[in-house]
Design an enzyme around this catalytic site. Structure first.
Site, mmCIF file in Angstrom:
data_model
loop_
_atom_site.group_PDB
_atom_site.id
_atom_site.type_symbol
_atom_site.label_atom_id
_atom_site.label_comp_id
_atom_site.label_asym_id
_atom_site.label_seq_id
_atom_site.Cartn_x
_atom_site.Cartn_y
_atom_site.Cartn_z
ATOM 1 N N GLY A 123 -7.482 10.743 -15.949
ATOM 2 C CA GLY A 123 -7.557 9.625 -15.009
ATOM 3 C C GLY A 123 -8.324 10.011 -13.756
ATOM 4 N N SER A 156 6.779 7.163 -12.991
ATOM 5 C CA SER A 156 6.822 6.051 -12.034
ATOM 6 C C SER A 156 8.262 5.747 -11.682
ATOM 7 C CB SER A 156 6.203 4.801 -12.660
ATOM 8 O OG SER A 156 6.445 3.666 -11.841
ATOM 9 N N ASP A 196 -11.597 10.978 -18.503
ATOM 10 C CA ASP A 196 -11.411 9.542 -18.231
ATOM 11 C C ASP A 196 -12.307 8.750 -19.186
ATOM 12 O OD1 ASP A 196 -11.016 6.927 -16.894
ATOM 13 O OD2 ASP A 196 -10.306 8.118 -15.204
ATOM 14 N N GLY A 199 -3.286 6.273 -16.743
ATOM 15 C CA GLY A 199 -2.243 5.332 -17.117
ATOM 16 C C GLY A 199 -2.683 3.921 -16.815
ATOM 17 N N LYS A 206 7.154 4.926 -19.238
ATOM 18 C CA LYS A 206 7.405 5.910 -18.188
ATOM 19 C C LYS A 206 8.787 6.540 -18.333
ATOM 20 C CE LYS A 206 3.468 5.465 -15.907
ATOM 21 N NZ LYS A 206 2.484 6.564 -15.853
ATOM 22 N N ASP A 241 -11.130 8.271 -24.836
ATOM 23 C CA ASP A 241 -10.104 7.234 -24.785
ATOM 24 C C ASP A 241 -8.779 7.825 -25.233
ATOM 25 O OD1 ASP A 241 -8.439 5.081 -25.050
ATOM 26 O OD2 ASP A 241 -9.821 3.884 -26.286
ATOM 27 N N GLY A 273 -8.162 6.351 -8.347
ATOM 28 C CA GLY A 273 -6.801 6.425 -7.818
ATOM 29 C C GLY A 273 -6.254 7.829 -7.632
ATOM 30 N N TYR A 314 5.533 -1.029 -19.848
ATOM 31 C CA TYR A 314 5.247 -0.066 -18.767
ATOM 32 C C TYR A 314 6.470 0.778 -18.398
ATOM 33 C CZ TYR A 314 3.462 1.954 -14.448
ATOM 34 O OH TYR A 314 3.080 2.844 -13.462
ATOM 35 N N ALA A 356 -11.235 9.463 -12.720
ATOM 36 C CA ALA A 356 -12.260 8.567 -12.171
ATOM 37 C C ALA A 356 -11.726 7.620 -11.104
ATOM 38 C CB ALA A 356 -12.902 7.757 -13.301
HETATM 39 P P1 NAI Z 1 -5.995 3.717 -11.462
HETATM 40 O O1 NAI Z 1 -6.152 2.504 -12.284
HETATM 41 O O2 NAI Z 1 -6.638 3.782 -10.119
HETATM 42 O O3 NAI Z 1 -6.452 5.006 -12.283
HETATM 43 C C1 NAI Z 1 -6.074 5.209 -13.617
HETATM 44 C C2 NAI Z 1 -7.193 5.927 -14.344
HETATM 45 O O4 NAI Z 1 -6.765 6.125 -15.706
HETATM 46 C C3 NAI Z 1 -8.500 5.128 -14.383
HETATM 47 O O5 NAI Z 1 -9.603 5.909 -13.964
HETATM 48 C C4 NAI Z 1 -8.622 4.741 -15.840
HETATM 49 O O6 NAI Z 1 -9.969 4.640 -16.314
HETATM 50 C C5 NAI Z 1 -7.878 5.873 -16.537
HETATM 51 N N1 NAI Z 1 -7.486 5.452 -17.883
HETATM 52 C C6 NAI Z 1 -6.898 4.276 -18.223
HETATM 53 N N2 NAI Z 1 -6.814 4.173 -19.546
HETATM 54 C C7 NAI Z 1 -7.371 5.299 -20.070
HETATM 55 C C8 NAI Z 1 -7.602 5.745 -21.400
HETATM 56 N N3 NAI Z 1 -7.271 5.000 -22.475
HETATM 57 N N4 NAI Z 1 -8.192 6.957 -21.567
HETATM 58 C C9 NAI Z 1 -8.567 7.698 -20.503
HETATM 59 N N5 NAI Z 1 -8.381 7.312 -19.228
HETATM 60 C C10 NAI Z 1 -7.796 6.123 -19.014
HETATM 61 O O7 NAI Z 1 -4.403 3.899 -11.319
HETATM 62 P P2 NAI Z 1 -3.532 4.876 -10.401
HETATM 63 O O8 NAI Z 1 -2.751 4.024 -9.496
HETATM 64 O O9 NAI Z 1 -4.307 5.999 -9.883
HETATM 65 O O10 NAI Z 1 -2.496 5.412 -11.494
HETATM 66 C C11 NAI Z 1 -2.379 6.789 -11.819
HETATM 67 C C12 NAI Z 1 -1.030 6.996 -12.482
HETATM 68 O O11 NAI Z 1 -0.003 6.689 -11.544
HETATM 69 C C13 NAI Z 1 -0.783 6.102 -13.692
HETATM 70 O O12 NAI Z 1 -0.151 6.852 -14.700
HETATM 71 C C14 NAI Z 1 0.157 5.044 -13.142
HETATM 72 O O13 NAI Z 1 0.979 4.499 -14.149
HETATM 73 C C15 NAI Z 1 0.949 5.849 -12.142
HETATM 74 N N6 NAI Z 1 1.612 5.077 -11.113
HETATM 75 C C16 NAI Z 1 0.874 4.283 -10.267
HETATM 76 C C17 NAI Z 1 1.521 3.550 -9.299
HETATM 77 C C18 NAI Z 1 0.781 2.662 -8.365
HETATM 78 O O14 NAI Z 1 1.442 1.937 -7.589
HETATM 79 N N7 NAI Z 1 -0.555 2.666 -8.338
HETATM 80 C C19 NAI Z 1 2.988 3.617 -9.131
HETATM 81 C C20 NAI Z 1 3.641 4.511 -10.033
HETATM 82 C C21 NAI Z 1 2.961 5.185 -10.994
#
Ligand code: NAI
Length: 258
Positions: A8, A111, A32, A71, A157, A41, A12, A153, A10
């Site tokens: 992930g 989460s 990613d 995620g 988790k 993927d 967040g 979801y 790329a």
């Molecule tokens: P984000 O959407 O900014 O980043 C997630 C990254 O995962 C993206 O770059 C996306 O391309 C990559 N990704 C998605 N599906 C994929 C796949 N099939 N193969 C490879 N890469 C893939 O989200 P964020 O917020 O940075 O989330 C990071 C983690 O934190 C996740 O596991 C999310 O569930 C968890 N999380 C986020 C919260 C939030 O409020 N943003 C709260 C609690 C947990």
């Protein structure tokens, strides 16, 4: 300097972790869908296997730490494929490379949603490593609309946090000297939540479900810094934990659960 694999990377939290590591001189192999050293993927076994192969090629077969951030939170079965199997099967594939490190460490992003209602059928299928069944159940829930489909979801988790707890003490992990932990954030300001936080009404809904009395919504850095500590050589004995890094959401929702 250590070699880190960050999924992930790329966006967040993952992008933040990768940036901090690079700044301090560690080597990062990002994984990613795009904009990463390894583009794969993680929602399919084919993608997971290719990701493992490409990571091994990029690292000469030794990985010091993995930080699994990839995620999604969509009310669809793929959420279970990415958030659970995209972590557990990918990590299992990297165990031989971790074993070659002097101080191997792994942390995953769970989460506070682990505390929300789940589909026990999805959790059980995940922990039985039965992806077909987990996706089948998530599919039947998704057919009942997004509110029921969302169960994918929290279920993914909760299963992930439970997997960490079960696996960490086994020969595969403790036997290889690998601490394995999860960080459970509250509401993090990343592209995942931009839409969710776009109106006062939706913010009120999110905040009712995820109460954060300490400092409110959090930055990706607030999650990344803990992930970095858990995967540092300094962490020798913390394992199996889901650390709620959530502004107090867990303390509000679970109260005296110690
Ligand atoms: P984000 O959407 O900014 O980043 C997630 C990254 O995962 C993206 O770059 C996306 O391309 C990559 N990704 C998605 N599906 C994929 C796949 N099939 N193969 C490879 N890469 C893939 O989200 P964020 O917020 O940075 O989330 C990071 C983690 O934190 C996740 O596991 C999310 O569930 C968890 N999380 C986020 C919260 C939030 O409020 N943003 C709260 C609690 C947990």
């Amino acid at each position: 300097s250590r070699t880190y694999v960050v999924t992930g990377s790329a966006s967040g939290v993952g992008a933040c972790v990768a940036g901090l590591l690079r700044e301090r001189g560690d080597r990062v192999v990002g994984v990613d869908l795009r904009d990463a050293e390894v583009q794969a993927d993680l929602s399919t076994d084919e993608g997971r296997e290719r990701a493992v192969e490409e990571v091994l090629a990029a690292t000469d077969g030794t990985v010091d730490a993995v930080v699994a951030c990839a995620g999604i939170s969509a009310p669809v079965p793929t959420t279970v494929a990415v958030n659970f199997f995209g972590v557990t099967r990918f990590l299992t594939g990297l165990l031989p490379a971790l074993e070659r490190s002097q101080a191997p460490r792994v942390a995953v992003v769970s989460s506070m949603a682990t505390l929300q209602p789940v589909s026990e059928a999805i959790v059980d299928a995940c922990l039985a490593d039965d992806e077909d069944e987990a996706l089948r159940v998530a599919g039947t829930l998704a057919e009942q609309g997004p509110q029921v489909g969302y169960l994918a979801y929290p279920s993914s988790k909760r299963a992930l946090s439970r997997w960490v707890r079960r696996e960490c003490v086994t020969a595969a992990w403790a036997g290889r000297g690998i601490p394995l932990n999860a960080v459970a954030p509250g509401t993090v300001l990343t592209p995942m939540t931009t839409q969710l936080l776009s109106t006062p009404e939706s913010v009120a809904m999110v905040d009712a479900a995820v109460p954060m009395p300490l400092n409110g919504h959090q930055s990706p850095e607030s999650v990344a810094s803990l992930l970095l500590w858990l995967t540092d050589a300094a962490n020798t004995h913390v394992t199996g934990q889901t650390i709620y890094d959530d502004g107090g959401a867990d303390a509000v929702l679970r109260g005296d659960d110690v």
